[in-house]
Each structure stands twice: as structure tokens, then as C-alpha cells.
Design a protein around this motif. Structure first.
Motif, short mmCIF file in Angstrom:
data_model
loop_
_atom_site.label_atom_id
_atom_site.label_comp_id
_atom_site.label_asym_id
_atom_site.label_seq_id
_atom_site.Cartn_x
_atom_site.Cartn_y
_atom_site.Cartn_z
N ARG A 2 0.80 -1.16 0.01
CA ARG A 2 0.02 0.25 -0.19
C ARG A 2 0.81 1.25 -0.04
N GLN A 10 1.74 7.32 -10.41
CA GLN A 10 1.58 5.92 -11.29
C GLN A 10 1.93 5.90 -12.65
N LEU A 76 4.46 -3.26 -7.23
CA LEU A 76 3.10 -2.17 -7.34
C LEU A 76 2.67 -2.42 -8.93
N ASP A 79 0.68 -5.71 -9.43
CA ASP A 79 -0.52 -5.60 -8.61
C ASP A 79 -1.67 -4.67 -9.03
N ARG A 80 -1.27 -3.41 -9.44
CA ARG A 80 -2.03 -2.29 -9.70
C ARG A 80 -2.11 -1.59 -11.12
N THR A 289 -4.59 -9.92 -4.86
CA THR A 289 -4.93 -8.98 -6.17
C THR A 289 -6.30 -9.92 -6.73
#
Length: 367
Positions: A2, A10, A76, A79-80, A289
């Protein structure tokens, strides 16, 4: 993990990882402006990259260099910031369909599949030989060891034993049950379990309809559920089988594998110490995820020293609900993750359908 990032941060992390994966060179702000046509100045990008470095997502190999993704940055990103390639997943299914699944030589077919996955992904492909000797239940017995403690003993069709010990619940008034009454009731329950579960695999234990127990045995329903669930979970720890490898020679040409000592330890692990790697490749998919059907271990997340500079992506393939084998790819952390994940997911789905008889005539064993 997180980490609170703005949309711009991002996007800059995404662009940095993508550029580094493509070039294997540390990434500077000007390269991102030129390559991705970002609508901000190089100074703004440098500030964002500095923030990402402070967050541990990027680092500088040396002072005058650009930035490189860290293991946390890749995590990251995976996962995102990406989605597996649906186009590549379709290609995997089409190419695997061209193998001769009915030729009766299971290891030869799977070795061919591993080579195909290695060619498509560009990394080392790993496929475990499916387990065929799946233990089924031959006999069950509930035994009261002492007041308040009950053991479930299970004998498999291979005459191996498993056991689970639990605490017996008290009656509705909070008193311990009479020992002789419990013994009689446990025998009746043992007969009930044998009639329902004899011949079933461990993974099927949790499907028993405990609602069929009559009202006199309601006190034991939770106890039975706990015992059967504990035994069922043991089916998720299969026994070691051989790992078939594809694409090793080609993958070792990548710049990350330029050091001789590193190559030697990696080859030794893959060819002579597979039992160490096996528990990592045969692992349940990531739960953090949503929708992810693979396990992704990046760099330092790997417990084995020879692959701590690598990423291992794996997924199990199944016969029904029971995991019987695993498929994965192993490569540098500088990996095209959306492609590698798609390859593993598609291959696991294909092998599950094949071994279940829904797609190909999967060989049961080598002749």
C-alpha cells in the motif's frame, strides 16, 4: 503493498518500468518525455521519480544514472498497473492445441508444451508432471482418547494413516458428556462417515452433507466440520513430482544471466535440486490481487538464493477441484509481466481442461 501515489506518479512509474523492461538501461526523465510523449516537463518527471525513489519503488544504480525499478516497484506495477494480455492467452491455447495429446507419452507431450511456453514468453518454462496416485479414503474411525478429546483416524487406499485431534464440545448445559455415551455415538458417527466418504479423495471431504445427521447428533456437526476441513486442506500439499523445463539455454542469453557463477547455481537448482524449487512453483494463487489466478514471486520475495534476482510466476492445474500439477515461467525481474502472467494463466487453464477430458485426450501416464 500500500503506497499512496497520485495518478501522475503511477503513470510515471508505469512508464519507467515499461522503458526499463524494453531497454535494460536506467531510465531518465528525457527518455520518458521522448518515448511516451508525456505532457509535463522533464523537471516535473524528475520530481515524481524522486518521490518514487523515496517510496522505495525506484533506485539509482549510481549517482549519475537514471532510475531502475526496485522489487517493490515491480510489485506495485504487477498488482495495480497492468492487465494480462488476452491476445497472448488466446495464442497459447491455439499453439498448445497443435500438440499431439493422444500419443500416450505424457512427459514428452508436457516437455513439448514447456518448450512452447518458453518460446512464447521468452523465459524458462516449468511444468510439473501431474500426480496420478491421489490418495482415497479406505476407512475412518472416531476414537475418544480421554474425556473431552476425540481423534479422527483415516486409512487411505495405500494403507497410510492420517489423524486429526480435536476438543469435544460440552453439552448445552456446559457439562462434559458421559464417556460411555460418547463412545457409542462416535461409533455411530464413524459408520455414517464411512458410508459417505469411503473411496473419496481428501479434497472431497468438505463436501459431505452434515445436515443428514439427525437431531440427536447436532452437537457433533461442528466437530465433524472442523475435522473434515483439516483433512481436506492436506490435499493442498501434494507430493513432489518431476519438473519439466523448456527454454533454459535461450533464457540464459539475457543480460541478467551474464555472470558464470549465477548461471551455474541456477542450472544446478533447475536440473539437480528441483525438490527445493517444487514447493514454490506448486503454490496457491495470490489472494491480494482480485481475479489473479497466478502466484508472482519477485526478486527478494523468493526464498531460494539462486532465484532471488528472478521472478517466478506459477499456477496450479487441476483435475476437478484437486490441484495435480503446476505450470510456471522463471526469468529476470525485468520481465514483460502482462505477457508472462497471461501465458501461465492460459497454460494452467488449458492443462486443467486437458486433464479433465474437456479439451484433449491427456495421457494418463508414460507407457
Amino acid at each position: 503493498m500500500r503506497v499512496n501515489l497520485t495518478d501522475r506518479q503511477q503513470h510515471i512509474l508505469w512508464a519507467t518500468v515499461r522503458h526499463y523492461i524494453a531497454t535494460a538501461e536506467p531510465v531518465g526523465s528525457k527518455a520518458l518525455v521522448d518515448e511516451y510523449k508525456l505532457t509535463v516537463s522533464p523537471a516535473t518527471i524528475r520530481n515524481a521519480m524522486g518521490t518514487l525513489e523515496k517510496a522505495g519503488l525506484l533506485y539509482q544504480p549510481h549517482t549519475s544514472a537514471g532510475r531502475v525499478p526496485s522489487d517493490s516497484g515491480y510489485r506495485l506495477y504487477v498488482d495495480r498497473l497492468i492487465q494480462p494480455s488476452e491476445k497472448l492467452a488466446g495464442k497459447v491455447e491455439q499453439v498448445l492445441d497443435q500438440l499431439n495429446w493422444s500419443d500416450g507419452r505424457r512427459s514428452a507431450v508436457l516437455r513439448g508444451a514447456a518448450q512452447i511456453l518458453a518460446t512464447i514468453s521468452g523465459y524458462i518454462a516449468l511444468i510439473t508432471i501431474p500426480q496420478t496416485n491421489i490418495a482415497c479414503l479406505r476407512h475412518l474411525q472416531l476414537v475418544q482418547l480421554e474425556p473431552g478429546k476425540v481423534m479422527l483416524i483415516v486409512v487411505t487406499d495405500a494403507y497410510e494413516t492420517q489423524s486429526v485431534l480435536v476438543q469435544l464440545p460440552q453439552d448445552t448445559e456446559g457439562k462434559k458428556l458421559d464417556v460411555e455415551i460418547v463412545d457409542r455415538e462416535l461409533q455411530i458417527l464413524s459408520n455414517f462417515l464411512n458410508s459417505k466418504l469411503r473411496g473419496r479423495s481428501f479434497s472431497e471431504l468438505s463436501t459431505i452433507a452434515l445436515s443428514e445427521l439427525n437431531q440427536d447428533f447436532e452437537l457433533y456437526a461442528e466437530l465433524m466440520g472442523t475435522m473434515l476441513a483439516a483433512l481436506s486442506r492436506r490435499a493442498e500439499t501434494p507430493t513432489y513430482t518431476r519438473i519439466l523445463i523448456g527454454g533454459l539455454a535461450e533464457a540464459l542469453r539475457l543480460p541478467e544471466f551474464s555472470q558464470l557463477q549465477q548461471v551455474q547455481t541456477l542450472v544446478q537448482l533447475l536440473e539437480q535440486e528441483q525438490e527445493l524449487l517444487w514447493p514454490l512453483i506448486f503454490e496457491s494463487p495470490d489472494l491480494e490481487t482480485p481475479g489473479r489466478r497466478v502466484t508472482v514471486r519477485i526478486g527478494s520475495e523468493n526464498s531460494l538464493e539462486p532465484i532471488r534476482g528472478c521472478t517466478l510466476i506459477s499456477s496450479t492445474y487441476r483435475r476437478g477441484s484437486l490441484p495435480v500439477g503446476s505450470v510456471g515461467v522463471l526469468g529476470p525481474t525485468r520481465m514483460v509481466y502482462e505477457n508472462a502472467i497471461a501465458v501461465v494463466e492460459a497454460a494452467a487453464d488449458y492443462l486443467s481442461e486437458a486433464i479433465g477430458g474437456n479439451r484433449a485426450n491427456f495421457p494418463e501416464a508414460d507407457p
